[in-house]
Design an enzyme around this catalytic site. Structure first.
Site, PDB file in Angstrom:
ATOM      1  N   ALA A 179      18.779  22.586 -22.632  1.00  0.00           N
ATOM      2  CA  ALA A 179      18.825  23.754 -23.354  1.00  0.00           C
ATOM      3  C   ALA A 179      17.635  24.581 -23.223  1.00  0.00           C
ATOM      4  O   ALA A 179      17.570  25.523 -23.158  1.00  0.00           O
ATOM      5  CB  ALA A 179      19.298  23.361 -25.000  1.00  0.00           C
TER       6      ALA A 179
ATOM      7  N   TYR B 162      31.093  16.877 -19.878  1.00  0.00           N
ATOM      8  CA  TYR B 162      31.209  15.741 -20.349  1.00  0.00           C
ATOM      9  C   TYR B 162      32.424  14.972 -19.835  1.00  0.00           C
ATOM     10  O   TYR B 162      33.040  14.024 -20.481  1.00  0.00           O
ATOM     11  CB  TYR B 162      31.212  15.528 -21.811  1.00  0.00           C
ATOM     12  CG  TYR B 162      29.566  15.548 -22.407  1.00  0.00           C
ATOM     13  CD1 TYR B 162      29.204  14.274 -22.811  1.00  0.00           C
ATOM     14  CD2 TYR B 162      28.677  16.495 -22.454  1.00  0.00           C
ATOM     15  CE1 TYR B 162      27.842  14.272 -23.093  1.00  0.00           C
ATOM     16  CE2 TYR B 162      27.563  16.336 -22.866  1.00  0.00           C
ATOM     17  CZ  TYR B 162      26.946  15.280 -23.158  1.00  0.00           C
ATOM     18  OH  TYR B 162      25.732  15.202 -23.467  1.00  0.00           O
TER      19      TYR B 162
ATOM     20  N   GLY C 225      18.772  14.567 -23.196  1.00  0.00           N
ATOM     21  CA  GLY C 225      19.320  15.158 -21.859  1.00  0.00           C
ATOM     22  C   GLY C 225      19.906  16.595 -22.155  1.00  0.00           C
ATOM     23  O   GLY C 225      19.579  17.596 -21.492  1.00  0.00           O
ATOM     24  N   ASP C 226      20.698  16.732 -23.328  1.00  0.00           N
ATOM     25  CA  ASP C 226      20.965  17.929 -23.785  1.00  0.00           C
ATOM     26  C   ASP C 226      19.970  18.815 -24.296  1.00  0.00           C
ATOM     27  O   ASP C 226      20.131  20.124 -23.931  1.00  0.00           O
ATOM     28  CB  ASP C 226      22.197  17.997 -24.839  1.00  0.00           C
ATOM     29  CG  ASP C 226      23.317  16.893 -24.529  1.00  0.00           C
ATOM     30  OD1 ASP C 226      23.974  17.515 -23.858  1.00  0.00           O
ATOM     31  OD2 ASP C 226      23.531  15.860 -25.087  1.00  0.00           O
ATOM     32  N   SER C 227      18.864  18.461 -24.935  1.00  0.00           N
ATOM     33  CA  SER C 227      17.786  19.209 -25.386  1.00  0.00           C
ATOM     34  C   SER C 227      16.993  19.715 -24.199  1.00  0.00           C
ATOM     35  O   SER C 227      16.668  20.840 -24.035  1.00  0.00           O
ATOM     36  CB  SER C 227      16.903  18.259 -26.211  1.00  0.00           C
ATOM     37  OG  SER C 227      15.876  19.074 -26.625  1.00  0.00           O
TER      38      SER C 227
END
Length: 472
Positions: A269, A147, A264-266
């Site tokens: 992951a 980030y 996007g993080d999901s």
């Protein structure tokens, strides 16, 4: 291209910058008298980890052992983040110089009214400590969630990641202000905007948008950085994997409405977890898209905030049977109208589609209550249903007007409606003058029953009768 072997014994290690995200959620029915801005009332604070913290929490919610390597400041926001995260995963942190980055969203009616950013902390070069070193060295797989706050530029962290990439799968979720990936990364996961900015920064003049442009940018980034797989995420269109094959692979997204913050993080992951299990790139990207779709359907980041605030649980990815409840909770939190309807929906036909389209227009979501196979047999006889419940649900959820479908086994939907408590319960006009057994349940919670007109001559019974007559 062939997949490399994975070491696979250690945990999933998430490396990256953590932020404190806070949603202030309320309702708004009037404007401020001294400015044309809404007045948000009955506001409730919902904090959650953001950035790499969200990615790590999502991975842990899927039942995986997770270690988060990050930089944390010794301030109130940093201590709040550590307390939220350490309930669900191990945190190995070194010093963050400056204040913990914080993002505050003020939301009403399911929309963001304003966003305030604060905290300019950066992870500067320096010692990271044995806990961080041991965590990265012992990883079975790695997800880098960049980030742009310096963790991925830290010399010691980059050195450790570079040594590891040859032996374990590394997924790198990049940031335009972040560091380039270390050599040996298995999968790069930029979104469309990030892919465009990263390619432009590398000197590539790739114009346009959509699948064609995403494919050209993905291939360029793969060649420029020596990465075998680049998955450009496309929001509601899924993700496009460029892996050196003649044609890229598209993993389409499942229909999901709602706030996409954190999707996007999901995705990253889910993909990292699949690679950790030794799956191929195409399977990993498909799994990432599934995770992102379910995350949005469950209320996305706003839903995560509510779950952490209300229950403290990290269970974020819903089971298949929980989708209807999650949709209802999300819409209700946003002050929307929940609409529900029900039936067998055996051999879906134009009459069904017309009713569902009309019902969806009455509110902000539509939940379809579907009779189980046993329930259909009790109502229609031993030869029904023609289509099993799992297939009926899948077909219904493929319709753009259906937000969720849930199966019930009772003779009436009343017990299910007791849990869903819809604002509007829709039936066809053929029920006019009929005493509905679920009416009392619907109205007991302030709901209303609405009858909608039907397309003439359309019914499953008539279709089956016609088919049988033609066959004979």
């Amino acid at each position: 291209m062939p997949e490399r072997s994975t070491r696979g014994a250690g945990p999933l290690v998430v490396v990256g910058d953590v932020l404190l995200d806070v949603d202030i959620v309320g309702t708004s029915s009037r404007l401020c008298p001294d400015a044309p801005v809404p007045v948000v009332e009955q506001a409730e604070e919902r904090p959650r980890p953001g950035g790499a913290g969200l990615a790590a929490l999502l991975a842990a919610a899927g039942g995986r052992e997770v270690v988060l390597v990050t930089a944390l400041a010794d301030d109130d926001a940093g201590r709040r983040l550590r307390a939220m995260l350490e309930r669900h995963l191990e945190v190995a942190a070194f010093h963050l110089h400056g204040g913990t980055p914080r993002k505050l969203r003020i939301r009403s009616g399911g929309q963001s009214v304003a966003r305030l950013d604060a905290g300019e902390g950066q992870a500067l070069d320096g010692p990271v400590g044995p806990r961080v070193t041991d965590a990265i060295a012992g990883a079975g797989s790695v997800l880098v969630s960049d980030y742009g706050r310096g963790v991925t530029r830290h010399r010691a962290v980059r050195s450790l990641l570079g040594e590891l990439a040859a032996d374990v799968p590394v997924v790198w979720d990049p940031h335009p202000r972040g560091a380039p990936p270390v050599p040996g990364v298995r999968l790069l996961t930029p979104n469309e905007e990030e892919a465009a900015r990263l390619a432009a920064a590398d000197g590539a003049e790739i114009s346009g948008f959509g699948l064609s442009a995403a494919g050209r940018r993905g291939r360029h980034l793969g060649r420029a950085w020596g990465i075998g797989g680049v998955a450009v995420t496309l929001g509601s269109d899924g993700a496009l994997l460029c892996d050196g094959s003649e044609a890229p692979f598209l993993a389409p997204a499942e229909p999901a409405r709602g706030d996409s913050c954190g999707a996007g993080d999901s995705f990253a992951a889910g993909a990292a977890g699949a690679l950790a299990d030794g799956r191929a790139l195409t399977a990993a990207v498909t799994e990432g898209v599934r995770w992102a779709s379910e995350f949005v359907r469950a209320g996305a980041a706003a839903g995560l905030s509510a779950r952490l605030t209300e229950t403290g649980t990290a269970r974020l990815v819903p089971e298949r049977g929980e989708d209807a409840r999650d949709v209802v909770e999300r819409v209700r939190r946003a002050g929307g109208t929940v609409v529900a309807t029900g039936g067998c929906f055996d051999l879906l036909h134009a009459g069904h589609v017309d009713l569902l389209q009309r019902a969806r227009r009455l509110g902000d979501c539509l939940v379809v209550c579907v009779n189980s196979d046993a329930s259909v047999r009790r109502r229609k006889g031993p030869t029904r249903p023609v289509t099993p419940a799992a297939d009926r649900v899948r077909v219904l959820e493929a319709l753009s007007d259906v937000d969720a479908a849930v199966v019930f086994d009772d003779d009436t939907p009343a017990p299910l409606l007791e849990r869903l408590r819809p604002d509007v319960w829709v039936k066809g006009a053929d029920y006019a003058g009929t005493a509905l057994p679920e009416a009392e349940t619907v109205r007991a919670h302030g709901g209303e029953i609405v009858l909608l007109p039907l397309l003439e001559g359309r019914s499953t019974t008539r279709l089956l009768s016609t088919t049988k007559g033609n066959a004979s």
